[in-house]
Design a protein around this motif. Structure first.
Motif, mmCIF file in Angstrom:
data_model
loop_
_atom_site.group_PDB
_atom_site.id
_atom_site.type_symbol
_atom_site.label_atom_id
_atom_site.label_comp_id
_atom_site.label_asym_id
_atom_site.label_seq_id
_atom_site.Cartn_x
_atom_site.Cartn_y
_atom_site.Cartn_z
ATOM 1 N N THR A 111 0.816 -1.217 0.000
ATOM 2 C CA THR A 111 0.000 0.000 0.000
ATOM 3 C C THR A 111 0.845 1.261 0.000
ATOM 4 O O THR A 111 0.316 2.374 -0.084
ATOM 5 N N ILE A 155 -5.872 5.786 3.691
ATOM 6 C CA ILE A 155 -5.864 4.989 2.467
ATOM 7 C C ILE A 155 -7.299 4.659 2.065
ATOM 8 O O ILE A 155 -8.248 4.928 2.810
ATOM 9 N N ASP A 156 -7.459 4.061 0.892
ATOM 10 C CA ASP A 156 -8.768 3.609 0.413
ATOM 11 C C ASP A 156 -9.234 2.439 1.271
ATOM 12 O O ASP A 156 -8.501 1.468 1.485
#
Length: 289
Positions: A111, A155-156
């Motif tokens: 990530t 983050i997503d």
């Protein structure tokens, strides 16, 4: 999932150690002596297990079904003879699977985060720790957890749990040992703090209900390790008393409530050492496992 500190030095916490009381636990290696007995299964079972594991591979045995609503087995009296072991209870993540902390670090790297960022969010950050406890008890949905943890990390959050656990694999020697133990005539159970069942169900591909006599997942029973009641529920479903069981978990804080019920415990840190200890307790040749 997160319960207390382990030996893995990640900010003095780990993915499986996020939200539980901080206290010491007696070394599981002394459990059999503490209960005043020779920790053995019966010779007939040991011989059968030896035959099973030395052929092409252990087969999956079947055991009598147990009524989950049956009365809790009566405690033993001090003068009663100590029984042979009747069941082995396995934690899931980090015992029957590969290491969850390694999985978490791999996710962080994929990530673009620092290696320990995800671990820190779920095991050190107070908000993250509380979120995991709520998830394990089924108080919040996995989707809500995904969104909240993603916000902490920046983050997503789409399908975050699935993305984080993608590298997790079976710990093959432990899985095979569990099958062989069950095929030898002992019962086996899985007692796991779950991580939500939807949209991502970590347990589905494992077919745990086919591989074990009892499966207790925290979300489904609305309690989590180390709540004493979840161990009592597991014993009740197995139809066993505490001294008739062995419990294997990689989190020390989860061992104390089991020990309080007379269950012999193994602190699982390395698969080979865990298998060695199981062999000793069940009275099996070490080479069998």
């Amino acid at each position: 999932m997160p319960e207390n500190t382990r030996t893995t030095p990640v900010c003095q916490h780990s993915l499986l150690t996020a939200v539980a009381p901080q206290h010491a636990v007696v070394d599981s290696g002394s459990s059999a002596l503490r209960h005043g007995r020779s920790a053995r299964c019966c010779p007939e079972r040991a011989e059968r297990l030896t035959r099973l594991v030395h052929r092409d591979g252990p087969s999956t045995g079947t055991c009598p079904s147990r009524d989950e609503h049956a009365p809790f087995p009566q405690p033993m009296n001090p003068g009663d003879a100590m029984p042979s072991y009747e069941a082995v209870i396995f934690d899931f993540g980090g015992v029957l699977t590969t290491n969850l902390d390694d999985c978490a670090r791999a996710f962080a790297r994929r990530t673009g985060l620092p290696d320990d960022a995800y671990l820190h969010a779920v095991t050190v950050n107070p908000v993250g720790r509380q979120l995991f406890a709520q998830l394990e008890r089924g108080d919040i949905t996995q989707e809500a957890w995904n969104a909240e943890i993603a916000q902490l990390l920046g983050i997503d959050g789409t399908d975050l749990m699935r993305r984080a656990l993608t590298p997790l694999k079976p710990e093959a020697p432990m899985v095979e040992a569990a099958r062989a133990i069950r095929a030898a005539g002992l019962r086996t159970a899985v007692l796991s703090n779950s991580m939500g069942m939807s949209p991502f169900n970590l347990y589905e591909p494992w077919k745990l209900e086919d591989e074990h006599d009892v499966v207790v997942l925290s979300e489904q029973v609305r309690m989590r390790k180390p709540d004493p009641e979840i161990y009592q529920l597991t014993l009740r479903q197995l139809g066993c008393r505490g001294p008739e069981c062995i419990f294997v978990d990689d989190i020390e804080a989860n061992l104390r409530p089991a020990q309080d019920l007379g269950i012999t415990t193994i602190h699982a840190q390395q698969p080979d050492q865990t298998l060695l200890r199981l062999g000793e307790l069940l009275g099996l040749p070490i080479a069998v496992l």
